[in-house]
Motif scaffolding. Sequence first.
Motif, PDB file in Angstrom:
ATOM      1  N   LEU A  47       5.067   1.911   7.864  1.00  0.00           N
ATOM      2  CA  LEU A  47       5.839   2.750   8.773  1.00  0.00           C
ATOM      3  C   LEU A  47       7.314   2.439   8.606  1.00  0.00           C
ATOM      4  O   LEU A  47       7.724   1.276   8.662  1.00  0.00           O
ATOM      5  N   GLN A  48       8.098   3.488   8.380  1.00  0.00           N
ATOM      6  CA  GLN A  48       9.543   3.330   8.225  1.00  0.00           C
ATOM      7  C   GLN A  48      10.218   4.501   8.906  1.00  0.00           C
ATOM      8  O   GLN A  48      10.057   5.650   8.485  1.00  0.00           O
ATOM      9  N   ASP A  49      10.963   4.226   9.950  1.00  0.00           N
ATOM     10  CA  ASP A  49      11.613   5.261  10.748  1.00  0.00           C
ATOM     11  C   ASP A  49      10.566   6.284  11.193  1.00  0.00           C
ATOM     12  O   ASP A  49       9.603   5.925  11.829  1.00  0.00           O
ATOM     13  N   ASP A  50      10.726   7.546  10.797  1.00  0.00           N
ATOM     14  CA  ASP A  50       9.770   8.580  11.201  1.00  0.00           C
ATOM     15  C   ASP A  50       8.801   8.957  10.082  1.00  0.00           C
ATOM     16  O   ASP A  50       8.204  10.011  10.094  1.00  0.00           O
ATOM     17  N   VAL A  51       8.627   8.060   9.110  1.00  0.00           N
ATOM     18  CA  VAL A  51       7.756   8.316   7.969  1.00  0.00           C
ATOM     19  C   VAL A  51       6.631   7.284   7.938  1.00  0.00           C
ATOM     20  O   VAL A  51       6.856   6.100   8.169  1.00  0.00           O
ATOM     21  N   GLY A  66      22.678  -0.428 -18.680  1.00  0.00           N
ATOM     22  CA  GLY A  66      21.981  -1.704 -18.761  1.00  0.00           C
ATOM     23  C   GLY A  66      20.507  -1.625 -18.435  1.00  0.00           C
ATOM     24  O   GLY A  66      19.846  -2.652 -18.312  1.00  0.00           O
ATOM     25  N   ALA A  67      19.976  -0.408 -18.278  1.00  0.00           N
ATOM     26  CA  ALA A  67      18.573  -0.260 -17.902  1.00  0.00           C
ATOM     27  C   ALA A  67      17.988   0.991 -18.549  1.00  0.00           C
ATOM     28  O   ALA A  67      18.723   1.900 -18.927  1.00  0.00           O
ATOM     29  N   HIS A  68      16.681   1.012 -18.669  1.00  0.00           N
ATOM     30  CA  HIS A  68      16.016   2.205 -19.204  1.00  0.00           C
ATOM     31  C   HIS A  68      14.808   2.538 -18.327  1.00  0.00           C
ATOM     32  O   HIS A  68      14.165   1.650 -17.748  1.00  0.00           O
ATOM     33  N   LEU A  69      14.526   3.814 -18.224  1.00  0.00           N
ATOM     34  CA  LEU A  69      13.450   4.296 -17.367  1.00  0.00           C
ATOM     35  C   LEU A  69      12.090   3.929 -17.956  1.00  0.00           C
ATOM     36  O   LEU A  69      11.778   4.271 -19.094  1.00  0.00           O
ATOM     37  N   GLU A  70      11.296   3.231 -17.149  1.00  0.00           N
ATOM     38  CA  GLU A  70       9.946   2.871 -17.558  1.00  0.00           C
ATOM     39  C   GLU A  70       8.918   3.816 -16.934  1.00  0.00           C
ATOM     40  O   GLU A  70       7.973   4.237 -17.598  1.00  0.00           O
ATOM     41  N   SER A  71       9.091   4.147 -15.640  1.00  0.00           N
ATOM     42  CA  SER A  71       8.104   4.981 -14.960  1.00  0.00           C
ATOM     43  C   SER A  71       8.676   5.533 -13.659  1.00  0.00           C
ATOM     44  O   SER A  71       9.664   5.035 -13.140  1.00  0.00           O
ATOM     45  N   ILE A  72       7.995   6.566 -13.161  1.00  0.00           N
ATOM     46  CA  ILE A  72       8.320   7.158 -11.867  1.00  0.00           C
ATOM     47  C   ILE A  72       7.012   7.289 -11.097  1.00  0.00           C
ATOM     48  O   ILE A  72       6.017   7.785 -11.633  1.00  0.00           O
ATOM     49  N   TYR A  73       7.016   6.834  -9.842  1.00  0.00           N
ATOM     50  CA  TYR A  73       5.836   6.885  -8.992  1.00  0.00           C
ATOM     51  C   TYR A  73       6.191   7.471  -7.628  1.00  0.00           C
ATOM     52  O   TYR A  73       7.307   7.263  -7.139  1.00  0.00           O
ATOM     53  N   PRO A  74       5.218   8.109  -6.972  1.00  0.00           N
ATOM     54  CA  PRO A  74       5.402   8.409  -5.546  1.00  0.00           C
ATOM     55  C   PRO A  74       5.392   7.072  -4.802  1.00  0.00           C
ATOM     56  O   PRO A  74       4.556   6.201  -5.105  1.00  0.00           O
ATOM     57  N   ASP A  75       6.315   6.874  -3.884  1.00  0.00           N
ATOM     58  CA  ASP A  75       6.436   5.574  -3.216  1.00  0.00           C
ATOM     59  C   ASP A  75       5.138   5.110  -2.570  1.00  0.00           C
ATOM     60  O   ASP A  75       4.758   3.946  -2.672  1.00  0.00           O
ATOM     61  N   ALA A  76       4.415   6.005  -1.931  1.00  0.00           N
ATOM     62  CA  ALA A  76       3.178   5.619  -1.246  1.00  0.00           C
ATOM     63  C   ALA A  76       2.100   5.133  -2.207  1.00  0.00           C
ATOM     64  O   ALA A  76       1.225   4.355  -1.827  1.00  0.00           O
ATOM     65  N   LEU A 103      11.103   5.490  -7.638  1.00  0.00           N
ATOM     66  CA  LEU A 103      10.176   5.809  -6.556  1.00  0.00           C
ATOM     67  C   LEU A 103      10.634   7.088  -5.870  1.00  0.00           C
ATOM     68  O   LEU A 103      11.705   7.123  -5.271  1.00  0.00           O
ATOM     69  N   VAL A 104       9.832   8.135  -5.985  1.00  0.00           N
ATOM     70  CA  VAL A 104      10.147   9.400  -5.316  1.00  0.00           C
ATOM     71  C   VAL A 104       9.406   9.437  -3.983  1.00  0.00           C
ATOM     72  O   VAL A 104       8.384   8.766  -3.814  1.00  0.00           O
ATOM     73  N   PRO A 105       9.914  10.197  -3.017  1.00  0.00           N
ATOM     74  CA  PRO A 105       9.200  10.304  -1.742  1.00  0.00           C
ATOM     75  C   PRO A 105       7.762  10.771  -1.967  1.00  0.00           C
ATOM     76  O   PRO A 105       7.511  11.689  -2.757  1.00  0.00           O
ATOM     77  N   GLY A 106       6.822  10.142  -1.278  1.00  0.00           N
ATOM     78  CA  GLY A 106       5.406  10.452  -1.451  1.00  0.00           C
ATOM     79  C   GLY A 106       5.057  11.907  -1.226  1.00  0.00           C
ATOM     80  O   GLY A 106       4.128  12.434  -1.840  1.00  0.00           O
ATOM     81  N   ASP A 107       5.812  12.589  -0.373  1.00  0.00           N
ATOM     82  CA  ASP A 107       5.506  14.000  -0.114  1.00  0.00           C
ATOM     83  C   ASP A 107       6.020  14.930  -1.203  1.00  0.00           C
ATOM     84  O   ASP A 107       5.797  16.129  -1.161  1.00  0.00           O
ATOM     85  N   GLU A 108       6.692  14.394  -2.211  1.00  0.00           N
ATOM     86  CA  GLU A 108       7.139  15.195  -3.348  1.00  0.00           C
ATOM     87  C   GLU A 108       5.998  15.466  -4.330  1.00  0.00           C
ATOM     88  O   GLU A 108       6.043  16.417  -5.088  1.00  0.00           O
ATOM     89  N   GLY A 120      -4.852   4.466  -0.168  1.00  0.00           N
ATOM     90  CA  GLY A 120      -6.247   4.124   0.011  1.00  0.00           C
ATOM     91  C   GLY A 120      -6.853   3.421  -1.179  1.00  0.00           C
ATOM     92  O   GLY A 120      -6.343   3.517  -2.297  1.00  0.00           O
ATOM     93  N   ALA A 121      -7.965   2.746  -0.955  1.00  0.00           N
ATOM     94  CA  ALA A 121      -8.643   1.989  -2.003  1.00  0.00           C
ATOM     95  C   ALA A 121      -9.173   2.891  -3.115  1.00  0.00           C
ATOM     96  O   ALA A 121      -9.400   2.433  -4.233  1.00  0.00           O
ATOM     97  N   GLY A 122      -9.348   4.177  -2.832  1.00  0.00           N
ATOM     98  CA  GLY A 122      -9.796   5.106  -3.846  1.00  0.00           C
ATOM     99  C   GLY A 122      -8.688   5.596  -4.758  1.00  0.00           C
ATOM    100  O   GLY A 122      -8.915   6.405  -5.646  1.00  0.00           O
ATOM    101  N   GLY A 123      -7.461   5.118  -4.532  1.00  0.00           N
ATOM    102  CA  GLY A 123      -6.344   5.531  -5.364  1.00  0.00           C
ATOM    103  C   GLY A 123      -5.527   6.648  -4.776  1.00  0.00           C
ATOM    104  O   GLY A 123      -4.534   7.087  -5.335  1.00  0.00           O
ATOM    105  N   GLU A 124      -5.912   7.138  -3.588  1.00  0.00           N
ATOM    106  CA  GLU A 124      -5.197   8.244  -2.974  1.00  0.00           C
ATOM    107  C   GLU A 124      -3.963   7.744  -2.215  1.00  0.00           C
ATOM    108  O   GLU A 124      -3.880   6.587  -1.844  1.00  0.00           O
ATOM    109  N   TRP A 125      -3.006   8.621  -2.024  1.00  0.00           N
ATOM    110  CA  TRP A 125      -1.826   8.313  -1.211  1.00  0.00           C
ATOM    111  C   TRP A 125      -1.436   9.539  -0.407  1.00  0.00           C
ATOM    112  O   TRP A 125      -1.756  10.673  -0.762  1.00  0.00           O
ATOM    113  N   PHE A 126      -0.763   9.293   0.707  1.00  0.00           N
ATOM    114  CA  PHE A 126      -0.303  10.375   1.584  1.00  0.00           C
ATOM    115  C   PHE A 126       1.058  10.003   2.147  1.00  0.00           C
ATOM    116  O   PHE A 126       1.358   8.845   2.330  1.00  0.00           O
TER     117      PHE A 126
END
Length: 165
Positions: free
Chosen positions: A150-154, A126-136, A65-70, A159-165
Amino acid sequence: MSYRLYIQPDAPFHALEGQIDQQCYSWALVDASGIFQARGQGDTRDTIEQTLSQNDLDGVRVVGLVPGDEAWFCFALPFAVEEQLAQDIDSVHLALGEHSERGFRVAAIDRQRMAIWFEVFESWSGAHLESIYPDAALLPLGESVWSICLQDDVALVSGAGGEWF
């Protein structure tokens, strides 16, 4: 039984400064039935790999999970993505998602940043990479139109349309 290991780098992002070995993570190990088997916050890669080893787990699938703003989100036709980006298309990694009436769901991330995040999540013992997603992008919606975490200052928004911010 199969397991997924969800890994989210904690701020500060030492990995982006070339110090991957100093990066700490929040993480959760989930079995095939969706039950949490282990979790932690602020742990090093060694600590997480030791947990996998102590539980004699092998073949665990990693979801990074990468930060959503990435990553930037847009809907576009494959040939029209370039028009929606403020960056040269050759310097961007594109991930094509589901198709809808608005076009394809597209995630775009700077190619160099994606290479760093890939290095962070690949080759865990002991693990292999399956996928990478923006956390949001993985926020649960249920029957809602929007989901906000809401987490700290983030604030993460999905959204239901598949969008994230």
